[in-house]
Design a protein around this motif. Structure first.
Motif, PDB file in Angstrom:
ATOM      1  N   LYS A  80     -23.795 106.892 -56.913  1.00 12.42           N
ATOM      2  CA  LYS A  80     -22.907 107.888 -57.512  1.00 12.42           C
ATOM      3  C   LYS A  80     -21.648 108.095 -56.671  1.00 12.42           C
ATOM      4  O   LYS A  80     -21.561 107.654 -55.522  1.00 12.42           O
ATOM      5  N   THR A  81     -20.688 108.803 -57.261  1.00 13.99           N
ATOM      6  CA  THR A  81     -19.509 109.291 -56.544  1.00 13.99           C
ATOM      7  C   THR A  81     -19.793 110.742 -56.179  1.00 13.99           C
ATOM      8  O   THR A  81     -19.736 111.626 -57.036  1.00 13.99           O
ATOM      9  N   SER A  82     -20.128 110.986 -54.932  1.00 15.90           N
ATOM     10  CA  SER A  82     -20.497 112.322 -54.461  1.00 15.90           C
ATOM     11  C   SER A  82     -19.535 112.765 -53.376  1.00 15.90           C
ATOM     12  O   SER A  82     -18.950 111.929 -52.671  1.00 15.90           O
ATOM     13  N   PHE A  83     -19.387 114.083 -53.229  1.00 15.65           N
ATOM     14  CA  PHE A  83     -18.432 114.650 -52.285  1.00 15.65           C
ATOM     15  C   PHE A  83     -19.170 115.407 -51.182  1.00 15.65           C
ATOM     16  O   PHE A  83     -20.029 116.242 -51.462  1.00 15.65           O
ATOM     17  N   PHE A  84     -18.792 115.123 -49.931  1.00 19.07           N
ATOM     18  CA  PHE A  84     -19.399 115.776 -48.776  1.00 19.07           C
ATOM     19  C   PHE A  84     -18.284 116.373 -47.927  1.00 19.07           C
ATOM     20  O   PHE A  84     -17.265 115.723 -47.671  1.00 19.07           O
ATOM     21  N   LEU A  85     -18.495 117.607 -47.472  1.00 20.28           N
ATOM     22  CA  LEU A  85     -17.431 118.371 -46.837  1.00 20.28           C
ATOM     23  C   LEU A  85     -17.439 118.229 -45.319  1.00 20.28           C
ATOM     24  O   LEU A  85     -18.477 117.966 -44.702  1.00 20.28           O
ATOM     25  N   GLU A  86     -16.262 118.444 -44.739  1.00 19.89           N
ATOM     26  CA  GLU A  86     -16.156 118.561 -43.290  1.00 19.89           C
ATOM     27  C   GLU A  86     -16.851 119.848 -42.846  1.00 19.89           C
ATOM     28  O   GLU A  86     -16.736 120.886 -43.510  1.00 19.89           O
ATOM     29  N   GLU A  87     -17.555 119.774 -41.719  1.00 18.85           N
ATOM     30  CA  GLU A  87     -18.164 120.992 -41.186  1.00 18.85           C
ATOM     31  C   GLU A  87     -17.114 122.076 -40.949  1.00 18.85           C
ATOM     32  O   GLU A  87     -17.359 123.260 -41.191  1.00 18.85           O
ATOM     33  N   GLY A  88     -15.925 121.664 -40.482  1.00 18.96           N
ATOM     34  CA  GLY A  88     -14.870 122.627 -40.185  1.00 18.96           C
ATOM     35  C   GLY A  88     -14.208 123.224 -41.408  1.00 18.96           C
ATOM     36  O   GLY A  88     -13.350 124.102 -41.287  1.00 18.96           O
ATOM     37  N   ALA A  89     -14.584 122.747 -42.620  1.00 16.32           N
ATOM     38  CA  ALA A  89     -13.986 123.266 -43.849  1.00 16.32           C
ATOM     39  C   ALA A  89     -14.760 124.441 -44.421  1.00 16.32           C
ATOM     40  O   ALA A  89     -14.322 125.046 -45.406  1.00 16.32           O
ATOM     41  N   ILE A  90     -15.904 124.770 -43.814  1.00 15.38           N
ATOM     42  CA  ILE A  90     -16.754 125.841 -44.316  1.00 15.38           C
ATOM     43  C   ILE A  90     -16.759 127.002 -43.323  1.00 15.38           C
ATOM     44  O   ILE A  90     -17.003 126.811 -42.132  1.00 15.38           O
ATOM     45  N   ASP A  91     -16.487 128.192 -43.825  1.00 11.55           N
ATOM     46  CA  ASP A  91     -16.565 129.400 -43.000  1.00 11.55           C
ATOM     47  C   ASP A  91     -17.927 130.049 -43.248  1.00 11.55           C
ATOM     48  O   ASP A  91     -18.130 130.747 -44.233  1.00 11.55           O
ATOM     49  N   SER A  92     -18.869 129.765 -42.362  1.00 11.55           N
ATOM     50  CA  SER A  92     -20.229 130.262 -42.559  1.00 11.55           C
ATOM     51  C   SER A  92     -20.313 131.782 -42.480  1.00 11.55           C
ATOM     52  O   SER A  92     -21.227 132.398 -43.030  1.00 11.55           O
ATOM     53  N   VAL A 100     -25.216  94.990 -51.034  1.00 12.54           N
ATOM     54  CA  VAL A 100     -24.249  96.044 -50.705  1.00 12.54           C
ATOM     55  C   VAL A 100     -24.900  97.407 -50.848  1.00 12.54           C
ATOM     56  O   VAL A 100     -25.640  97.658 -51.796  1.00 12.54           O
ATOM     57  N   LEU A 101     -24.583  98.302 -49.924  1.00  4.01           N
ATOM     58  CA  LEU A 101     -25.070  99.679 -50.001  1.00  4.01           C
ATOM     59  C   LEU A 101     -24.152 100.588 -49.190  1.00  4.01           C
ATOM     60  O   LEU A 101     -23.342 100.120 -48.393  1.00  4.01           O
ATOM     61  N   GLN A 102     -24.281 101.865 -49.424  1.00  5.13           N
ATOM     62  CA  GLN A 102     -23.577 102.920 -48.687  1.00  5.13           C
ATOM     63  C   GLN A 102     -22.064 102.687 -48.649  1.00  5.13           C
ATOM     64  O   GLN A 102     -21.448 102.607 -47.588  1.00  5.13           O
ATOM     65  N   SER A 103     -21.469 102.580 -49.817  1.00  5.91           N
ATOM     66  CA  SER A 103     -20.011 102.451 -49.889  1.00  5.91           C
ATOM     67  C   SER A 103     -19.390 103.841 -49.983  1.00  5.91           C
ATOM     68  O   SER A 103     -19.856 104.688 -50.741  1.00  5.91           O
ATOM     69  N   MET A 104     -18.343 104.064 -49.204  1.00  4.47           N
ATOM     70  CA  MET A 104     -17.789 105.423 -49.137  1.00  4.47           C
ATOM     71  C   MET A 104     -16.373 105.413 -48.571  1.00  4.47           C
ATOM     72  O   MET A 104     -15.986 104.506 -47.831  1.00  4.47           O
ATOM     73  N   VAL A 105     -15.636 106.440 -48.940  1.00  4.32           N
ATOM     74  CA  VAL A 105     -14.345 106.745 -48.324  1.00  4.32           C
ATOM     75  C   VAL A 105     -14.579 107.842 -47.301  1.00  4.32           C
ATOM     76  O   VAL A 105     -15.243 108.843 -47.596  1.00  4.32           O
ATOM     77  N   ILE A 106     -14.083 107.665 -46.100  1.00  8.41           N
ATOM     78  CA  ILE A 106     -14.146 108.695 -45.066  1.00  8.41           C
ATOM     79  C   ILE A 106     -12.713 109.153 -44.791  1.00  8.41           C
ATOM     80  O   ILE A 106     -11.844 108.339 -44.476  1.00  8.41           O
ATOM     81  N   CYS A 107     -12.484 110.459 -44.913  1.00  2.00           N
ATOM     82  CA  CYS A 107     -11.114 110.982 -44.899  1.00  2.00           C
ATOM     83  C   CYS A 107     -10.634 111.441 -43.517  1.00  2.00           C
ATOM     84  O   CYS A 107      -9.433 111.455 -43.267  1.00  2.00           O
ATOM     85  N   LYS A 108     -11.549 111.850 -42.641  1.00  3.21           N
ATOM     86  CA  LYS A 108     -11.168 112.347 -41.302  1.00  3.21           C
ATOM     87  C   LYS A 108      -9.937 113.245 -41.419  1.00  3.21           C
ATOM     88  O   LYS A 108      -8.832 112.930 -40.981  1.00  3.21           O
ATOM     89  N   GLN A 109     -10.145 114.410 -42.016  1.00  4.64           N
ATOM     90  CA  GLN A 109      -9.049 115.287 -42.406  1.00  4.64           C
ATOM     91  C   GLN A 109      -8.257 115.814 -41.190  1.00  4.64           C
ATOM     92  O   GLN A 109      -8.820 115.998 -40.109  1.00  4.64           O
ATOM     93  N   PRO A 110      -6.946 116.057 -41.382  1.00  3.14           N
ATOM     94  CA  PRO A 110      -6.109 116.551 -40.275  1.00  3.14           C
ATOM     95  C   PRO A 110      -6.646 117.856 -39.701  1.00  3.14           C
ATOM     96  O   PRO A 110      -6.995 118.774 -40.444  1.00  3.14           O
ATOM     97  N   GLY A 111      -6.749 117.910 -38.387  1.00  5.11           N
ATOM     98  CA  GLY A 111      -7.132 119.144 -37.711  1.00  5.11           C
ATOM     99  C   GLY A 111      -8.611 119.435 -37.696  1.00  5.11           C
ATOM    100  O   GLY A 111      -9.132 119.986 -36.727  1.00  5.11           O
ATOM    101  N   ILE A 112      -9.337 119.087 -38.782  1.00  9.99           N
ATOM    102  CA  ILE A 112     -10.757 119.441 -38.876  1.00  9.99           C
ATOM    103  C   ILE A 112     -11.672 118.225 -38.980  1.00  9.99           C
ATOM    104  O   ILE A 112     -12.892 118.380 -39.072  1.00  9.99           O
ATOM    105  N   GLY A 113     -11.110 117.019 -38.972  1.00 12.48           N
ATOM    106  CA  GLY A 113     -11.929 115.811 -39.091  1.00 12.48           C
ATOM    107  C   GLY A 113     -12.923 115.712 -37.949  1.00 12.48           C
ATOM    108  O   GLY A 113     -12.540 115.579 -36.791  1.00 12.48           O
ATOM    109  N   GLY A 114     -14.213 115.788 -38.266  1.00  9.41           N
ATOM    110  CA  GLY A 114     -15.237 115.896 -37.237  1.00  9.41           C
ATOM    111  C   GLY A 114     -15.454 114.625 -36.439  1.00  9.41           C
ATOM    112  O   GLY A 114     -15.211 113.507 -36.912  1.00  9.41           O
TER     113      GLY A 114
END
Length: 292
Positions: free
Chosen positions: A76-88, A139-153
């Motif tokens: 599937k096309t699934s979305f996973f968040l940066e840890e730094g993007a969540i305010d617990s 083939v398995l585990q295909s994904m885009v990794i974004c390493k977002q500015p400032g919060i990329g873990g």
């Protein structure tokens, strides 16, 4: 594209870089599709699942990602968040705009997204797989990794075969830069030759009751050969491909810069090798790992 010098580097070091593997036009096409996917993400309609590989995981090594959304992502096309993007402290509210909160999109882009499927199944990729000695590459585990500015873990030292375990070991990563990757924005770092000196001693697996995941030991830990620093950075330009042996130690640092670090990556394993049911990534019932 895959020359004898690349094969020699891969065998000696555990990593090899193929510059200009795709054209600037191909980079633009892939980036446009990523941007569309990022902007389609609606936090109201997706679980806010983070991908925890950084400091918090080291502090709590028995706690690993493993909800059903994660388990169901292989095709599937699934979305996973940066840890730094969540305010617990505010009940899980996003700290940034939704399209800037994504750590990665995966794990079945080679099945769900035509532009990524075309690249993954391209003749140059097949040539590399066969040049590396694969007889029946899957083939398995295909994904885009974004390493977002400032919060990329940060991603700590690891071996991909810990997560994609086969008997015998066979995992190989294809890691394609879609932006310039530098030390500033969290490029890859690796320990040359560690695939020859550092055995895989752990596996990241599903718990027997499928309630989550756990790291289990499969051999005495040779650990102190594992790096705690001193890795060699792999700074590459957009369009470059990095091949990563499944046993080589590698990591990437936190992205504190103002620039993202978008990459597309997928793995292959040998279809004739044993891929067991405890691996975290499993295809749906009745489906098999994708033939390259």
């Amino acid at each position: 594209m895959f020359a004898d010098t690349h094969l020699a580097a891969f065998r000696r070091d555990g990593c090899a870089v193929i510059a200009d593997f795709i054209s600037a036009e191909q980079v633009v096409t892939l980036r446009q599709r990523i941007d569309e996917l990022l902007r389609s993400f609606d936090p109201q309609n997706h679980p806010l699942t983070t991908f925890a590989t950084g400091q918090s995981q080291r502090q709590q090594p028995d706690i690993h990602i493993g909800d059903q959304y994660f388990f169901d992502s292989a095709d599937k096309t699934s979305f996973f968040l940066e840890e730094g993007a969540i305010d617990s402290s505010s009940g899980g509210r996003l700290t940034v705009e939704p399209h800037r909160a994504i750590n990665k999109i995966g794990h079945g882009l080679h099945l769900t997204e035509p532009v990524f499927a075309k690249l993954t199944h391209s003749a140059p990729v097949k040539d590399i797989a066969h040049g590396l000695g694969f007889r029946d590459p899957r083939v398995l585990q295909s994904m885009v990794i974004c390493k977002q500015p400032g919060i990329g873990g940060a991603v700590p030292w690891h071996q991909d075969s810990t997560f994609l375990y086969t008997q015998p070991l066979s995992a190989c990563g294809f890691w394609l830069a879609l932006e310039d990757c530098t030390l500033d924005n969290g490029c890859l770092e690796f320990i040359p030759g560690s695939h020859l000196t550092t055995p895989v001693t752990k596996r990241f697996v599903r718990k027997h009751d499928d309630s989550g995941t756990e790291m289990i030991s499969i051999a005495p830990d040779a650990g102190e050969a594992r790096g705690t620093g001193g890795g060699v950075p792999i700074e590459v330009a957009a369009g470059s491909l990095v091949l990563i042996d499944g046993q080589v130690l590698h990591r990437s640092s936190h992205n504190y810069s103002a620039k993202s670090r978008w990459i597309y990556t997928f793995h292959i394993v040998e279809g004739t090798a044993g891929y067991d049911q405890r691996n975290w990534l499993q295809m749906p019932a009745g489906a098999e790992l994708t033939k390259l």
